[in-house]
Design a protein around this motif. Structure first.
Motif, PDB file in Angstrom:
ATOM      1  N   ARG A  27       0.865  -1.174   0.000  1.00  0.00           N
ATOM      2  CA  ARG A  27       0.000   0.000   0.000  1.00  0.00           C
ATOM      3  C   ARG A  27       0.906   1.229   0.000  1.00  0.00           C
ATOM      4  N   HIS A  29       1.474   5.359   0.922  1.00  0.00           N
ATOM      5  CA  HIS A  29       1.103   6.514   1.750  1.00  0.00           C
ATOM      6  C   HIS A  29      -0.023   6.178   2.721  1.00  0.00           C
ATOM      7  N   ARG A  30       0.298   5.290   3.635  1.00  0.00           N
ATOM      8  CA  ARG A  30      -0.651   4.869   4.659  1.00  0.00           C
ATOM      9  C   ARG A  30      -0.056   5.058   6.036  1.00  0.00           C
ATOM     10  N   ARG A  31      -0.925   5.175   7.009  1.00  0.00           N
ATOM     11  CA  ARG A  31      -0.499   5.203   8.408  1.00  0.00           C
ATOM     12  C   ARG A  31      -0.492   3.754   8.890  1.00  0.00           C
ATOM     13  N   PRO A  32       0.662   3.231   9.217  1.00  0.00           N
ATOM     14  CA  PRO A  32       0.720   1.828   9.614  1.00  0.00           C
ATOM     15  C   PRO A  32       0.001   1.532  10.929  1.00  0.00           C
ATOM     16  N   LYS A  34      -2.745   2.811  13.853  1.00  0.00           N
ATOM     17  CA  LYS A  34      -3.814   3.742  14.206  1.00  0.00           C
ATOM     18  C   LYS A  34      -3.404   4.528  15.439  1.00  0.00           C
ATOM     19  N   GLU A  39       2.802   8.892   8.377  1.00  0.00           N
ATOM     20  CA  GLU A  39       2.458   8.183   7.150  1.00  0.00           C
ATOM     21  C   GLU A  39       3.719   7.606   6.517  1.00  0.00           C
ATOM     22  N   VAL A  43       3.836   0.542   2.557  1.00  0.00           N
ATOM     23  CA  VAL A  43       3.463  -0.263   3.711  1.00  0.00           C
ATOM     24  C   VAL A  43       3.174  -1.701   3.278  1.00  0.00           C
ATOM     25  N   GLY A  45       1.466  -4.522   4.952  1.00  0.00           N
ATOM     26  CA  GLY A  45       0.628  -4.786   6.114  1.00  0.00           C
ATOM     27  C   GLY A  45       0.849  -6.119   6.793  1.00  0.00           C
TER      28      GLY A  45
END
Length: 131
Positions: A27, A29-32, A34, A39, A43, A45
Motif C-alpha cells: 500500500r 502513503h498509509r499510516r501503519p 492507528k 504516514e 506499507v 501490512g
C-alpha cells in the motif's frame, strides 16, 4: 519550498517499481498504526514493514546533508526536528510490532528494493513459523 513534492517523488516511484517487479505487493502513503499520525511511503501490512524514503536535505543524510548558511538557525532546528520525529516514529512503530525501514533518496532503487524484500520475506516466514 512549497513546490517540493512530498509524495510520489521520482525516487519513491523508482523504488515502488522495483518492489513490484520483485513480486511484492504493498500500500502507498498509509499510516501503519492507528493513533500514530505518521504516514509511511510504502506499507507491507501482513509483514508489518513500513518504508520511509527520506530526502538527504530534509532528513540530514550523513553523506549528503548540507547546512544552509542563510537562516542557518531555522534550518538546523527544522532538520534536527525532522530527525527527532524520525527516531520517534521508528520507536512507536517498533512498540506496535512494526519494522521501520529508512531509504535515503541517494540509494540505488534496486539495492534498496532487494534489502526491503529480504526484510519482508524474513518477517513473513517468521510469522508463518510462529516466532
Amino acid at each position: 519550498m512549497s513546490r517540493q513534492r512530498s509524495r510520489d517523488t521520482d525516487v519513491e516511484i523508482a523504488l515502488r517499481r522495483m518492489l513490484f517487479a520483485a513480486g511484492l505487493r504493498y500500500r502507498v502513503h498509509r499510516r501503519p498504526v492507528k493513533g500514530v499520525r505518521r504516514e509511511a511511503d510504502v506499507v507491507f501490512g501482513p509483514a508489518r514493514v513500513a518504508v520511509f524514503v527520506d530526502g538527504c536535505f530534509w532528513h540530514g543524510c550523513p553523506e549528503h546533508a548540507t547546512w544552509p548558511k542563510n537562516n542557518a538557525e531555522f534550518w538546523r532546528a527544522k532538520i534536527e526536528g525532522n530527525q527527532a520525529r524520525d527516531r520517534d516514529t521508528d520507536a512507536r512503530l517498533a512498540e506496535a510490532g512494526w519494522l521501520a525501514v529508512r531509504v535515503w533518496e541517494h540509494e540505488e532503487a534496486g539495492e534498496a528494493a532487494a534489502r526491503i524484500k529480504k526484510m519482508v520475506d524474513e518477517r513473513k516466514s517468521a510469522k508463518k513459523s510462529g516466532a
